[in-house]
Structures are given as structure tokens and as C-alpha cells.
Design a protein around this motif. Structure first.
Motif, short mmCIF file in Angstrom:
data_model
loop_
_atom_site.label_atom_id
_atom_site.label_comp_id
_atom_site.label_asym_id
_atom_site.label_seq_id
_atom_site.Cartn_x
_atom_site.Cartn_y
_atom_site.Cartn_z
N PHE A 173 0.85 -1.18 0.00
CA PHE A 173 0.00 0.00 0.00
C PHE A 173 0.89 1.24 0.00
CE2 PHE A 173 0.87 -1.29 4.30
CZ PHE A 173 1.16 -0.12 4.99
N ASN A 174 0.29 2.36 -0.30
CA ASN A 174 1.01 3.63 -0.33
C ASN A 174 1.23 4.09 1.10
OD1 ASN A 174 1.91 6.26 -0.59
ND2 ASN A 174 0.55 6.75 -2.30
N THR A 175 2.44 3.88 1.61
CA THR A 175 2.71 4.20 3.02
C THR A 175 2.61 5.70 3.29
OG1 THR A 175 5.07 4.19 2.49
CG2 THR A 175 4.14 2.15 3.39
N ALA A 176 2.81 6.54 2.27
CA ALA A 176 2.73 7.99 2.48
C ALA A 176 1.32 8.43 2.81
CB ALA A 176 3.23 8.71 1.23
N GLU A 177 0.31 7.64 2.40
CA GLU A 177 -1.08 8.00 2.66
C GLU A 177 -1.64 7.35 3.92
OE1 GLU A 177 -3.43 7.14 -0.74
OE2 GLU A 177 -2.34 8.49 -2.07
N SER A 178 -0.90 6.41 4.50
CA SER A 178 -1.41 5.65 5.63
C SER A 178 -1.10 6.35 6.95
CB SER A 178 -0.80 4.25 5.64
OG SER A 178 -1.29 3.49 6.72
N ASN A 179 -1.97 6.14 7.93
CA ASN A 179 -1.73 6.64 9.28
C ASN A 179 -1.06 5.60 10.16
OD1 ASN A 179 -3.01 9.00 8.54
ND2 ASN A 179 -4.99 8.44 9.41
N CYS A 180 -0.82 4.40 9.63
CA CYS A 180 -0.18 3.35 10.41
C CYS A 180 0.75 2.53 9.52
CB CYS A 180 -1.23 2.43 11.06
SG CYS A 180 -2.36 1.65 9.88
N ASN A 181 1.66 1.81 10.16
CA ASN A 181 2.60 0.94 9.45
C ASN A 181 3.35 1.67 8.33
OD1 ASN A 181 1.84 -1.49 10.94
ND2 ASN A 181 -0.09 -1.35 9.81
N LYS A 182 3.74 2.91 8.61
CA LYS A 182 4.36 3.74 7.59
C LYS A 182 5.78 3.30 7.25
CE LYS A 182 3.39 8.18 7.68
NZ LYS A 182 2.41 8.28 6.57
N SER A 183 6.35 2.43 8.08
CA SER A 183 7.70 1.94 7.78
C SER A 183 7.68 0.69 6.89
CB SER A 183 8.45 1.62 9.09
OG SER A 183 7.78 0.59 9.80
#
Length: 305
Positions: free
Chosen positions: A170-180
Motif C-alpha cells: 500500500f502507499n505508506t505515504a497516505e497511511s496513518n499506520c505501518n508507515k515503515s
């Protein structure tokens, strides 16, 4: 297909196109002769026994559309299996399996209405502007599209179930969790979350949820109790479930269903390719989700046998 200059002239004059969505062209077809990759994978006549196939064509606003409607003639009253993206081949495979098992109807969008873009995600058969995402065309300003897709379905027949495949991660830049996490595409993962998508992950990670990209979406309107949503029970039965909160429609089928009170589920799994074994794996993951969800949330729709 209606020629592009004619469509442009019609649009300029503010008139409806010849293929009015109120009067779609519906033609019976022989599935063994359809020149389409989804049908080409199924040339055994035995696979089509008891199934009726129709081609539906119409024009609405700036786009030409072609849909395939496949009905289980022995059990025509059943769920609507919706395959909106022509490149999501595992979804088509799972829809055929579900149609034989539970009855009802498949509606699958064919991007091949534009011959240079068959088997692609978007509909490029447009008179002007950008291509159209078939899952972002459920618009109150374009009522014909949704009406035709739902035309043979009644709420009493069972739920509307959309079947998708997706890209990994998924696009980690758009997520509020698991951004790493390793960067991916879009939002389809049980590890993605934001203000509108709340994940409820399987604890056992048993098949088909040993894959973070295999998820079910359960949708509710903002201000409503999420637990009142159709098939909320999946969150209590060890599914990968994403709770989707609808505020303003994004023109997707899931948002349309929530706004119109339809029982609707969206199942996703990872696109692993077109090889027969890969398609079989995608089909099996999607049908595993379908079988458990139908038993929990639509027990009145019995499987075959």
C-alpha cells in the motif's frame, strides 16, 4: 461502436447518444465464440452448461460501455457478482465459481469496447477527456450505469459482491499506520489505515488471510453505528476486514451501495499473474472469503448441493 466525431457532436449539442442508457442493446452470445481473454480461458462447453450469456452495450454521457451479463438459468435469483475491472482476471474466475455454486448473475465490465485497450483497468472508449474507472462511475449525474448493472437484481436475491485483485502492499505515504512498511500502491491492505479505513486483522492468519493483501471491505455511512453494517460479523470471525466509512461518495460501488441501502461486500486478493496456477490461487482465496461470508451473512442463499 459509435464513431468519435459523432459522439463529440452529440455532446456539443447537449443531446443523448444513440445508445441511450434507458434503451441498452442486449444481445445473447455464445460464450465459446466470444473474442475476449476471460472467455478464451473457458472454451470447454461443459463450463457453460446452465449459464446464459448476454452482451449489454450503451452510451452514457461521454463513454461507450460493454458489459457481460452471465446468469445461472437454474438459479437466476441469487447474488449479483460484480467484476468492474477487466484486468482483474482472478475476480472473473472467482465470479464464475460463485455463480455456479450460489446462483444469481455476474456483471463484468469489458474494457475491450475500445479494441486497443482490451483487458485493461479503465474504459478508454470515451469521446473526450480521461478514461473512466468503471468502479468510479456510480454517479447520481450518470444514473444509467448503476441502473443497468443492477437491473436484474433484487435486494431479496442476496447481496451484491464485488470481486477484485490488487497490487502488493500500500502507499505508506497516505497511511496513518505501518508507515515503515515497504512502499506499495493504493490502499488495499489490512495494514493500511486512515480517517476513513479502519482495519480489523485476522488473528490466526489462516488461509486466505495469511496474505495481508486479501481483505474484505465492510461499508457504513458516517454517523451510523459501524456494527449495523451488512456483514459486520466478519470482524468477529477472524477475517481481514477493512471498515470503510462513507462521508461523501467517491463514486465507487461500495459508496453507492451504502448510500442506497444495498447489502454489499467487496473482496480483494493479490494479483499474482495470469498463469493457470496463479489464477487458480486467486480464485481460491476469493472463493474462500465468499463461502465464509455467505454462511455468516446470507445463510438463506444456499450453496449447490
Amino acid at each position: 461502436m459509435i464513431r468519435r466525431p459523432l459522439l463529440l457532436a452529440i455532446a456539443f449539442l447537449g443531446l443523448s447518444a444513440a445508445a441511450d442508457p434507458d434503451r441498452p442493446r442486449i444481445s445473447p452470445v455464445d460464450p465459446l465464440t466470444v473474442q475476449d481473454d476471460d472467455f478464451a480461458r473457458h472454451r470447454d462447453p461443459a463450463e457453460w452448461k446452465g449459464l446464459k450469456v448476454e452482451r449489454i452495450e450503451f452510451t452514457e454521457e461521454r463513454a461507450d460501455w460493454r458489459l457481460w451479463r452471465i446468469t445461472n438459468t437454474a438459479r437466476p435469483r441469487g447474488p449479483l457478482w460484480f467484476v468492474p475491472h477487466d484486468n482483474e482476471n482472478g475476480g472473473f474466475e472467482a465470479a464464475l465459481a460463485a455463480l455456479r455454486n450460489y446462483g444469481g448473475t455476474i456483471v463484468a465490465v469489458d474494457a475491450g469496447v475500445h479494441p486497443e485497450h482490451d483487458g485493461q483497468r479503465f474504459n478508454y472508449a470515451v469521446a473526450y477527456g480521461r478514461p473512466v474507472d468503471p468502479n468510479r462511475n456510480f454517479d447520481s449525474a450518470l444514473p444509467g450505469y448503476a441502473r443497468i448493472i443492477l437491473s436484474n437484481h433484487r435486494p431479496a436475491d442476496g447481496p451484491v459482491i464485488a470481486l477484485h485483485t490488487n497490487q502488493k502492499g500500500f502507499n505508506t505515504a497516505e497511511s496513518n499506520c505501518n508507515k515503515s512498511d515497504p512502499p506499495g500502491n493504493g490502499i488495499i491492505s489490512i495494514r493500511y489505515c486512515d480517517d476513513f479505513y479502519t482495519p480489523h486483522a485476522s488473528t490466526s492468519k489462516a488461509f486466505p488471510f495469511d496474505d495481508d493483501d486479501s481483505v474484505a471491505f465492510v461499508t457504513h455511512l458516517t454517523g451510523r453505528d459501524p456494527q449495523a453494517a451488512f456483514c459486520w460479523a466478519l470482524t468477529q470471525n477472524d477475517f481481514n476486514v477493512v471498515q470503510e466509512r462513507v462521508v461523501v461518495t467517491d463514486r465507487s460501488a461500495s459508496n453507492y451501495a451504502a448510500l442506497h441501502g444495498l447489502n454489499y461486500l467487496n473482496f480483494e486478493t493479490l494479483d499474482t499473474g495470469l498463469e493457470p496456477a496463479a489464477l487458480e490461487g486467486q480464485r481460491n482465496r476469493l472463493t474462500a472469503m465468499v463461502d465464509r461470508a455467505m454462511a455468516l451473512c446470507a445463510p438463506e442463499v444456499k450453496p449447490k448441493g
